[in-house]
Design a protein around this motif. Structure first.
Motif, PDB file in Angstrom:
ATOM      1  N   ASN A 284      17.549   5.025   1.354  1.00 23.62           N
ATOM      2  CA  ASN A 284      17.830   5.949   0.547  1.00 23.62           C
ATOM      3  C   ASN A 284      17.035   5.948  -0.973  1.00 23.62           C
ATOM      4  N   GLY A 285      17.300   6.996  -1.708  1.00 28.42           N
ATOM      5  CA  GLY A 285      16.463   6.861  -3.047  1.00 28.42           C
ATOM      6  C   GLY A 285      16.596   5.863  -3.844  1.00 28.42           C
ATOM      7  N   ARG A 286      17.854   5.132  -3.884  1.00 29.28           N
ATOM      8  CA  ARG A 286      18.121   4.212  -4.956  1.00 29.28           C
ATOM      9  C   ARG A 286      17.369   2.914  -4.365  1.00 29.28           C
ATOM     10  N   ALA A 287      17.699   2.664  -3.074  1.00 29.57           N
ATOM     11  CA  ALA A 287      16.979   1.384  -2.534  1.00 29.57           C
ATOM     12  C   ALA A 287      15.368   1.417  -2.528  1.00 29.57           C
ATOM     13  N   THR A 288      14.926   2.596  -2.597  1.00 25.60           N
ATOM     14  CA  THR A 288      13.401   2.928  -2.683  1.00 25.60           C
ATOM     15  C   THR A 288      13.035   2.755  -4.289  1.00 25.60           C
ATOM     16  N   GLU A 289      13.781   3.242  -5.219  1.00 26.88           N
ATOM     17  CA  GLU A 289      13.176   3.174  -6.401  1.00 26.88           C
ATOM     18  C   GLU A 289      13.757   1.965  -6.930  1.00 26.88           C
ATOM     19  N   ARG A 290      14.563   1.056  -6.752  1.00 28.64           N
ATOM     20  CA  ARG A 290      14.986  -0.122  -7.201  1.00 28.64           C
ATOM     21  C   ARG A 290      14.129  -1.273  -6.279  1.00 28.64           C
ATOM     22  N   GLY A 291      13.787  -1.073  -5.304  1.00 27.25           N
ATOM     23  CA  GLY A 291      13.284  -2.225  -4.474  1.00 27.25           C
ATOM     24  C   GLY A 291      11.617  -2.494  -4.565  1.00 27.25           C
ATOM     25  N   SER A 292      11.428  -3.407  -4.320  1.00 27.68           N
ATOM     26  CA  SER A 292       9.872  -3.866  -4.601  1.00 27.68           C
ATOM     27  C   SER A 292       9.164  -4.300  -3.284  1.00 27.68           C
ATOM     28  N   ALA A 293       7.970  -3.981  -3.305  1.00 25.51           N
ATOM     29  CA  ALA A 293       7.197  -4.402  -1.910  1.00 25.51           C
ATOM     30  C   ALA A 293       6.802  -5.762  -2.114  1.00 25.51           C
ATOM     31  N   PRO A 294       7.043  -6.516  -0.780  1.00 27.02           N
ATOM     32  CA  PRO A 294       6.672  -7.889  -0.534  1.00 27.02           C
ATOM     33  C   PRO A 294       5.326  -8.021  -1.043  1.00 27.02           C
ATOM     34  N   ARG A 295       5.019  -9.062  -1.515  1.00 29.81           N
ATOM     35  CA  ARG A 295       3.781  -9.504  -1.922  1.00 29.81           C
ATOM     36  C   ARG A 295       3.044 -10.318  -0.744  1.00 29.81           C
ATOM     37  N   GLY A 296       1.676 -10.354  -0.860  1.00 31.67           N
ATOM     38  CA  GLY A 296       0.923 -10.870   0.186  1.00 31.67           C
ATOM     39  C   GLY A 296       0.405 -10.065   1.132  1.00 31.67           C
ATOM     40  N   ARG A 297      -0.340 -10.408   1.938  1.00 30.41           N
ATOM     41  CA  ARG A 297      -0.965  -9.464   3.126  1.00 30.41           C
ATOM     42  C   ARG A 297       0.061  -9.247   4.008  1.00 30.41           C
ATOM     43  N   PRO A 298       0.104  -8.074   4.684  1.00 34.01           N
ATOM     44  CA  PRO A 298       1.022  -7.854   5.693  1.00 34.01           C
ATOM     45  C   PRO A 298       0.894  -8.625   6.744  1.00 34.01           C
ATOM     46  N   PRO A 299       2.116  -8.920   7.450  1.00 27.77           N
ATOM     47  CA  PRO A 299       1.907  -9.789   8.607  1.00 27.77           C
ATOM     48  C   PRO A 299       1.535  -9.209   9.950  1.00 27.77           C
ATOM     49  N   ASN A 300       1.020  -9.852  10.744  1.00 24.03           N
ATOM     50  CA  ASN A 300       0.488  -9.127  12.057  1.00 24.03           C
ATOM     51  C   ASN A 300       1.685  -8.410  12.951  1.00 24.03           C
ATOM     52  N   ASP A 301       2.772  -9.021  12.789  1.00 28.06           N
ATOM     53  CA  ASP A 301       3.892  -8.320  13.630  1.00 28.06           C
ATOM     54  C   ASP A 301       4.838  -7.517  12.757  1.00 28.06           C
ATOM     55  N   GLU A 302       4.067  -6.867  11.741  1.00 34.00           N
ATOM     56  CA  GLU A 302       5.158  -5.973  10.836  1.00 34.00           C
ATOM     57  C   GLU A 302       5.311  -4.495  11.431  1.00 34.00           C
ATOM     58  N   THR A 303       6.581  -4.416  11.634  1.00 32.92           N
ATOM     59  CA  THR A 303       7.253  -3.077  12.139  1.00 32.92           C
ATOM     60  C   THR A 303       6.649  -1.824  11.369  1.00 32.92           C
ATOM     61  N   PHE A 304       6.956  -0.545  12.136  1.00 33.21           N
ATOM     62  CA  PHE A 304       6.600   0.837  11.358  1.00 33.21           C
ATOM     63  C   PHE A 304       7.564   0.877  10.266  1.00 33.21           C
ATOM     64  N   VAL A 305       8.738   0.335  10.327  1.00 31.65           N
ATOM     65  CA  VAL A 305       9.634   0.529   9.080  1.00 31.65           C
ATOM     66  C   VAL A 305       9.270  -0.294   8.040  1.00 31.65           C
ATOM     67  N   GLU A 306       8.921  -1.551   8.447  1.00 32.20           N
ATOM     68  CA  GLU A 306       8.564  -2.220   7.299  1.00 32.20           C
ATOM     69  C   GLU A 306       7.355  -2.088   6.583  1.00 32.20           C
ATOM     70  N   ARG A 307       6.346  -1.232   7.584  1.00 29.83           N
ATOM     71  CA  ARG A 307       5.008  -1.107   6.956  1.00 29.83           C
ATOM     72  C   ARG A 307       5.434   0.281   5.836  1.00 29.83           C
ATOM     73  N   MET A 308       6.345   1.088   6.408  1.00 34.72           N
ATOM     74  CA  MET A 308       6.524   2.192   5.696  1.00 34.72           C
ATOM     75  C   MET A 308       7.332   1.961   4.291  1.00 34.72           C
ATOM     76  N   ARG A 309       8.151   0.952   4.449  1.00 34.85           N
ATOM     77  CA  ARG A 309       8.966   0.694   3.199  1.00 34.85           C
ATOM     78  C   ARG A 309       8.018  -0.121   2.223  1.00 34.85           C
ATOM     79  N   ARG A 310       6.952  -1.096   2.824  1.00 38.23           N
ATOM     80  CA  ARG A 310       6.086  -1.676   2.044  1.00 38.23           C
ATOM     81  C   ARG A 310       5.249  -0.629   1.096  1.00 38.23           C
ATOM     82  N   LYS A 311       4.796   0.388   1.816  1.00 42.55           N
ATOM     83  CA  LYS A 311       4.010   1.303   1.331  1.00 42.55           C
ATOM     84  C   LYS A 311       4.460   2.326   0.246  1.00 42.55           C
ATOM     85  N   VAL A 312       5.989   2.696   0.358  1.00 41.79           N
ATOM     86  CA  VAL A 312       6.384   3.452  -0.529  1.00 41.79           C
ATOM     87  C   VAL A 312       7.064   2.824  -1.908  1.00 41.79           C
ATOM     88  N   ARG A 313       7.355   1.261  -1.469  1.00 39.64           N
ATOM     89  CA  ARG A 313       7.860   0.606  -2.708  1.00 39.64           C
ATOM     90  C   ARG A 313       6.770  -0.371  -3.386  1.00 39.64           C
TER      91      ARG A 313
END
Length: 341
Positions: A284-313
């Motif tokens: 939701n909006g608050r989690a997206t606005e307040r959350g931060s993207a994980p640092r470092g290179r994306p892991p090879n086993d990153e899921t679609f949800v994790e990829r989009m979360r990293r992208k938007v945050r």
């Protein structure tokens, strides 16, 4: 009549009776109607007969906006809003409640008929005494409530039949033909096409409404696609709204911003397959606005949800997704609060 109706929708006057009155009271309406005063009946008939033409008019206006440079298709934002139906949610009844109410009314109707017959026997005896056995000058009226119960029973049975037909069609479309009808499935007696939906403006409350979708271009907040759906949420609306946008404008947007209600891996992948950069958070909006993207290179086993979360945050993602609020939400504010629709 077309220009009268267009002005009516622009000012939030959508009732044919109110438009008819406005041709007397409002200078703008009076000017547009050339000082003619049609009654509400021809106004309503004109609108009903020309609904398809009004859809085409929307496309013509959209093309004019494109020619004027008001539609850039660099970024579009998608959102939905609940528009209340002209019906109360208290006029809706579930399938299980209908069956229960039918039995109750049927029993009440039987009791009313028995009471009616019993009273008839008593009245016959009294009239025999007053007028003689061979003289019957009038028929006694039905007791109060008898016809009312019968009419209510017929109305509920007709509504139940429409509900069962609707649920059977849905089950057939979903490949579940023959499945039992959900006892909680509801239909509204006043507006059978509307549905009870969560009220986005007031969490925890529900309204009898339609879910209206709008795709808005960033350049001048022009609506490039609009649809009305009976679905209570937005999860399945991204692909059809993208298709409608491309069909209406004959252009493919570069970027699409949508809130978490539209998130679905299959839908987003399909839209991204058309070279559209999608920003749609899984949270939701608050989690997206307040959350931060994980640092470092994306892991090879990153899921679609994790990829989009990293992208938007990410900082870049927040900058892109932040445009959504001032692209599409003001449009709904203008339509609902400004024009009272």
């Amino acid at each position: 009549m077309l220009k009268v109706w267009l002005y009516g929708y622009c000012t939030g006057t959508v009732s044919s009776r109110r438009v008819a009155r406005a041709t007397y009271e409002d200078v703008a309406f009076r000017y547009l109607s050339a000082d003619q005063h049609p009654t509400f009946t021809p106004l309503a008939r004109f609108r009903l007969r020309n609904l398809a033409n009004l859809d085409r008019l929307f496309l013509e206006v959209l093309r004019l906006c494109q020619e004027a440079g008001l539609v850039g298709m660099t970024r579009v934002a998608l959102d939905g809003t609940k528009v209340k139906a002209n019906a109360s949610k208290h006029k809706a009844m579930s399938h299980g409640k209908m069956l229960e109410k039918e039995q109750q009314l049927d029993e009440e109707l039987r009791c009313s008929i028995r009471e009616f017959l019993r009273k008839g026997v008593e009245i016959d005896a009294e009239e025999d005494r007053l007028f003689g056995k061979e003289n019957n000058p009038y028929l006694h009226e039905l007791p109060e409530g008898w016809k009312t119960k019968k009419e209510r029973l017929e109305k509920i049975r007709a509504a139940r039949k429409r509900l069962e037909e609707r649920e059977k069609e849905k089950a057939k479309a979903a490949g579940k033909e023959g499945a039992p009808i959900n006892p909680k499935a509801q239909i509204n007696f006043t507006d059978p096409d509307s549905r009870i939906m969560p009220d986005g403006a007031n969490r925890g409350s529900f309204v009898q409404a339609y879910n209206c979708q709008a795709m808005v271009d960033e350049t001048a907040q022009i609506i490039v696609a609009a649809e009305v759906t009976q679905e209570p949420n937005d999860k399945h609306q991204m692909v059809p709204m993208t298709n409608a946008t491309i069909r209406n404008t004959e252009m493919i947007p570069r970027e699409l911003d949508a809130d978490a209600g539209y998130f679905g891996e299959e839908a987003i992948r399909e839209v991204e397959g058309r070279s559209i950069d999608v920003y749609c958070p899984p949270d939701n909006g608050r989690a997206t606005e307040r959350g931060s993207a994980p640092r470092g290179r994306p892991p090879n086993d990153e899921t679609f949800v994790e990829r989009m979360r990293r992208k938007v945050r990410s900082e870049n993602g927040k900058a892109h997704y932040g445009h959504r609020k001032y692209v599409v939400e003001p449009v709904f504010g203008q339509i609902k609060q400004g024009r009272g629709l």
